[in-house]
Write a protein that holds these residues in place. Structure first.
Motif, mmCIF file in Angstrom:
data_model
loop_
_atom_site.group_PDB
_atom_site.id
_atom_site.type_symbol
_atom_site.label_atom_id
_atom_site.label_comp_id
_atom_site.label_asym_id
_atom_site.label_seq_id
_atom_site.Cartn_x
_atom_site.Cartn_y
_atom_site.Cartn_z
ATOM 1 N N ILE A 103 28.680 60.068 18.020
ATOM 2 C CA ILE A 103 29.479 58.763 18.266
ATOM 3 C C ILE A 103 29.536 58.750 19.717
ATOM 4 O O ILE A 103 30.114 59.721 20.335
ATOM 5 C CB ILE A 103 31.030 58.873 17.676
ATOM 6 N N ASP A 104 29.108 57.925 20.628
ATOM 7 C CA ASP A 104 29.167 57.801 21.887
ATOM 8 C C ASP A 104 30.321 56.905 22.456
ATOM 9 O O ASP A 104 30.529 55.662 22.284
ATOM 10 C CB ASP A 104 27.863 56.980 22.337
ATOM 11 N N LEU A 105 31.157 57.700 23.223
ATOM 12 C CA LEU A 105 32.551 57.102 23.901
ATOM 13 C C LEU A 105 32.641 56.885 25.279
ATOM 14 O O LEU A 105 33.261 56.605 25.978
ATOM 15 C CB LEU A 105 33.866 57.782 23.474
ATOM 16 N N SER A 106 31.182 57.130 25.893
ATOM 17 C CA SER A 106 30.953 57.321 27.125
ATOM 18 C C SER A 106 31.203 56.038 27.694
ATOM 19 O O SER A 106 31.620 55.791 29.002
ATOM 20 C CB SER A 106 29.593 57.915 27.567
ATOM 21 N N ASP A 107 30.902 54.871 27.052
ATOM 22 C CA ASP A 107 31.092 53.522 27.651
ATOM 23 C C ASP A 107 32.535 52.793 27.313
ATOM 24 O O ASP A 107 32.839 51.786 27.654
ATOM 25 C CB ASP A 107 30.034 52.678 27.349
ATOM 26 N N ARG A 108 33.447 53.572 26.583
ATOM 27 C CA ARG A 108 34.629 53.003 26.355
ATOM 28 C C ARG A 108 35.476 53.047 27.373
ATOM 29 O O ARG A 108 35.755 54.079 28.257
ATOM 30 C CB ARG A 108 35.107 53.718 25.142
ATOM 31 N N THR A 109 36.377 52.159 27.661
ATOM 32 C CA THR A 109 37.542 52.126 28.588
ATOM 33 C C THR A 109 38.724 51.938 27.837
ATOM 34 O O THR A 109 38.854 50.920 27.124
ATOM 35 C CB THR A 109 37.269 50.766 29.568
ATOM 36 N N PRO A 110 39.864 52.617 28.225
ATOM 37 C CA PRO A 110 41.018 52.463 27.617
ATOM 38 C C PRO A 110 41.592 51.220 27.997
ATOM 39 O O PRO A 110 41.411 50.729 29.126
ATOM 40 C CB PRO A 110 41.965 53.745 28.517
ATOM 41 N N ARG A 135 43.115 60.488 21.378
ATOM 42 C CA ARG A 135 43.241 60.574 20.102
ATOM 43 C C ARG A 135 42.811 59.122 19.272
ATOM 44 O O ARG A 135 42.301 58.857 18.302
ATOM 45 C CB ARG A 135 44.807 60.893 19.508
ATOM 46 N N SER A 136 43.539 58.049 19.922
ATOM 47 C CA SER A 136 43.592 56.597 19.608
ATOM 48 C C SER A 136 41.990 56.253 19.714
ATOM 49 O O SER A 136 41.333 55.517 18.816
ATOM 50 C CB SER A 136 44.338 55.727 20.050
ATOM 51 N N GLN A 137 41.215 56.623 20.747
ATOM 52 C CA GLN A 137 40.068 56.420 20.907
ATOM 53 C C GLN A 137 39.014 56.817 19.742
ATOM 54 O O GLN A 137 37.983 56.293 19.294
ATOM 55 C CB GLN A 137 39.301 56.592 22.290
ATOM 56 N N MET A 138 39.210 58.105 19.396
ATOM 57 C CA MET A 138 38.783 58.730 18.295
ATOM 58 C C MET A 138 39.105 58.040 16.914
ATOM 59 O O MET A 138 37.982 57.843 16.225
ATOM 60 C CB MET A 138 38.825 60.316 18.195
ATOM 61 N N ALA A 139 40.223 57.736 16.721
ATOM 62 C CA ALA A 139 40.581 57.173 15.629
ATOM 63 C C ALA A 139 39.657 55.687 15.411
ATOM 64 O O ALA A 139 39.257 55.302 14.213
ATOM 65 C CB ALA A 139 42.250 56.866 15.447
ATOM 66 N N TYR A 140 39.647 55.135 16.427
ATOM 67 C CA TYR A 140 39.323 53.581 16.619
ATOM 68 C C TYR A 140 37.688 54.001 16.182
ATOM 69 O O TYR A 140 37.080 53.010 15.450
ATOM 70 C CB TYR A 140 39.145 53.048 17.821
ATOM 71 N N ALA A 141 36.974 54.794 16.711
ATOM 72 C CA ALA A 141 35.487 55.051 16.683
ATOM 73 C C ALA A 141 35.372 55.482 15.050
ATOM 74 O O ALA A 141 34.325 54.941 14.444
ATOM 75 C CB ALA A 141 35.031 56.195 17.466
ATOM 76 N N PHE A 142 36.231 56.255 14.455
ATOM 77 C CA PHE A 142 36.012 56.746 12.957
ATOM 78 C C PHE A 142 36.305 55.454 12.166
ATOM 79 O O PHE A 142 35.789 55.281 11.114
ATOM 80 C CB PHE A 142 36.868 57.786 12.682
ATOM 81 N N ALA A 143 37.294 54.637 12.508
ATOM 82 C CA ALA A 143 37.624 53.506 11.807
ATOM 83 C C ALA A 143 36.272 52.410 11.887
ATOM 84 O O ALA A 143 36.132 51.938 10.791
ATOM 85 C CB ALA A 143 38.827 52.823 12.572
ATOM 86 N N ARG A 144 35.612 52.298 12.969
ATOM 87 C CA ARG A 144 34.596 51.202 12.938
ATOM 88 C C ARG A 144 33.381 52.004 12.163
ATOM 89 O O ARG A 144 32.878 51.261 11.383
ATOM 90 C CB ARG A 144 33.875 51.363 14.327
ATOM 91 N N ARG A 145 33.186 53.322 12.151
ATOM 92 C CA ARG A 145 32.257 53.991 11.195
ATOM 93 C C ARG A 145 32.469 53.632 9.741
ATOM 94 O O ARG A 145 31.678 53.423 8.991
ATOM 95 C CB ARG A 145 32.157 55.365 11.580
ATOM 96 N N ASN A 146 33.926 53.816 9.358
ATOM 97 C CA ASN A 146 34.491 53.758 7.956
ATOM 98 C C ASN A 146 34.071 52.184 7.633
ATOM 99 O O ASN A 146 33.566 51.926 6.370
ATOM 100 C CB ASN A 146 35.880 54.012 7.694
#
Length: 151
Positions: free
Chosen positions: A63-70, A18-29
């Motif tokens: 949106i590519d999250l494959s390179d994201r690391t928690p 959830r927080s990774q998705m929110a972060y990605a949408f925030a960056r897009r916004n």
């Protein structure tokens, strides 16, 4: 006087969904609206990687999250944030009393282990909430700009 840009932290326990998705949408916004804000994400007990179903669901939207690391969120980051948005993940080991800004808990279902349809449903709700949140930030920024110009 120019107001400093706000800092927004999206926080969850594992920082793998959830927080990774929110972060990605925030960056897009931020990019689409040309807003000035700092966004960060982290967890209290980060997982080894972003959940595969979350990576797949976000890829459907380009949106590519494959390179994201928690990553672990720090107490300093939380105390410096203007907004701390938790995802409804019962981050009981993170006490909001030490947070410097406004706390919001979105009470979202965890996508971990969910199928594509449920994951997409959670993703779309996060996208909607992030958009509404940035509508608020944009309105605040416009109001401050108008006040500074004496309107």
């Amino acid at each position: 006087m120019v107001e400093p840009s706000p800092t927004v932290a999206f926080v969850c326990v594992q920082n793998a969904g959830r927080s990774q998705m929110a972060y990605a949408f925030a960056r897009r916004n931020l990019d689409e609206r040309e807003l000035d804000a700092t966004v960060l994400t982290g967890g209290t007990r980060p997982a080894d990687g972003v959940h595969g179903n979350v990576v797949e669901s976000m890829a459907e939207l380009g949106i590519d999250l494959s390179d994201r690391t928690p990553r672990e969120v720090t107490v300093e980051e939380l105390s410096d944030a203007d907004y701390v948005v938790t995802m409804g993940c019962s981050a009981e080991d993170v006490c909001p009393a030490g947070w410097g800004g406004e706390n919001r808990d979105w009470g979202l279902d965890d996508p971990h282990g969910e199928g594509p349809e449920k994951t997409a449903e959670i993703r779309d709700e996060i996208r909607r909430r992030v958009g509404a949140f940035f509508d608020e930030l944009e309105a605040e920024a416009d109001g401050e700009a108008n006040a500074a110009e004496g309107r």
